[in-house]
Design an enzyme around this catalytic site. Structure first.
Site, mmCIF file in Angstrom:
data_model
loop_
_atom_site.group_PDB
_atom_site.id
_atom_site.type_symbol
_atom_site.label_atom_id
_atom_site.label_comp_id
_atom_site.label_asym_id
_atom_site.label_seq_id
_atom_site.Cartn_x
_atom_site.Cartn_y
_atom_site.Cartn_z
ATOM 1 N N GLU A 122 0.832 -1.216 0.000
ATOM 2 C CA GLU A 122 0.000 0.000 0.000
ATOM 3 C C GLU A 122 0.855 1.249 0.000
ATOM 4 O O GLU A 122 0.357 2.363 -0.142
ATOM 5 C CB GLU A 122 -0.935 0.005 1.237
ATOM 6 C CG GLU A 122 -1.918 -1.150 1.274
ATOM 7 C CD GLU A 122 -2.673 -1.259 -0.061
ATOM 8 O OE1 GLU A 122 -2.637 -2.343 -0.665
ATOM 9 O OE2 GLU A 122 -3.228 -0.222 -0.497
ATOM 10 N N ARG A 160 20.430 8.712 -20.153
ATOM 11 C CA ARG A 160 20.573 9.240 -21.514
ATOM 12 C C ARG A 160 21.196 10.629 -21.537
ATOM 13 O O ARG A 160 21.719 11.066 -22.554
ATOM 14 C CB ARG A 160 19.208 9.320 -22.189
ATOM 15 C CG ARG A 160 18.537 7.984 -22.481
ATOM 16 C CD ARG A 160 17.118 8.209 -22.976
ATOM 17 N NE ARG A 160 17.093 9.153 -24.106
ATOM 18 C CZ ARG A 160 17.459 8.831 -25.347
ATOM 19 N NH1 ARG A 160 17.890 7.615 -25.596
ATOM 20 N NH2 ARG A 160 17.420 9.715 -26.329
#
Ligand code: 4FV
Length: 255
Positions: A122, A160
């Protein structure tokens, strides 16, 4: 400010294999092998102290599901700080966080060392959110079964931006969102496919014409799909004139 020359990323999860596998492939996998980025995946259970190696417990106040206990997460980050130096940021991935965007990826890529905590069940004990994590990031308004996929999204987008990771720096600079716009259409061989032709300008060799066409296509696509991006995109007079033309064309079309 440019991205750090190299980057350390530590991911804490109860499913290390789920994170390691994608990091062994492609651009990011090669960057890790080349030492351009230093990514470590940590098994949270290695930082438990009970013989059941438990990482979750029932929620105080009742309610469905389980909650991740604070201790293993705090011990994991302590161990990482001891072994790899104090991280510049400890990110909790959760749907309650700030939306992760390209701008966020650029900011993280300048930090040099970040830890990413993967929630499960949760969610995590709120003391983790307020006393361990330095920030909370969400990859979108939907609920996943765990924070591992968000962690991989963050690692990939940040990696990247590290110099040398993506072979051609130009492609990173030209990436969607790097210029605040959606990308322009891409084509490759064959020039004709099932009667579908490639736009002739792309075969013309007129680079200025090609750049102009691409800019206009990126603006048109952004106006169509993500007009809110135009508010923050760096636009010049020619861009604004073209957008005005598109809006008038659309209004004429609508009327
Ligand atoms: C999520 C998201 C996400 C919520 C409960 C993990 C799950 C479980 N994380 N962006 N969207 N996390 O759904 O980052 O603990």
């Amino acid at each position: 400010m440019a991205a750090a020359r190299s980057m350390k990323l530590d991911v804490v999860t109860i499913f290390p294999r789920m994170v390691e596998a994608p990091l062994a492939e492609g651009v990011v996998g090669r960057a890790i092998q080349r030492g351009l980025i230093d990514v470590r995946v940590h098994d949270l259970r290695a930082h438990t102290t009970d013989r059941h190696r438990s990482v979750d417990d029932v929620p105080f106040g009742g309610g469905p599901g389980m909650v991740m206990t604070p201790e293993p997460l705090f011990r994991a980050v302590d161990a990482i700080a001891r072994e790899r130096g104090e991280p510049a940021a400890v990110i909790l991935t959760s749907p309650d966080g700030r939306l992760f965007t390209h701008r966020e990826a650029e900011r993280l890529a300048r930090l040099g060392h970040v830890v990413v905590l993967c929630g499960r069940y949760e969610g995590v004990d709120d003391r983790v959110r307020h006393h361990l994590a330095t920030e909370e990031l969400s990859i979108g308004d939907y609920v996943l079964s765990g924070g591992e996929l968000p962690a991989l999204v963050i690692v990939d987008a940040v990696a990247r931006l590290i110099p040398g990771v993506v072979g051609d720096e130009a492609s990173v600079a030209r990436d969607t969102f790097a210029r605040g716009l959606l990308d322009f259409p891409q084509y490759t061989r064959p020039a004709a496919f099932r009667g579908l032709e490639v736009p002739p300008v792309l075969l013309s060799g007129h680079h200025a014409e090609i750049e102009r066409w691409r800019r206009r296509e990126a603006l048109a696509r952004t106006l169509e799909t993500r007009p809110e991006l135009l508010e923050t995109a760096a636009l010049d007079d020619e861009d604004r004139a073209w957008l005005q033309e598109l809006v008038e064309l659309r209004e004429k079309g609508a009327s």
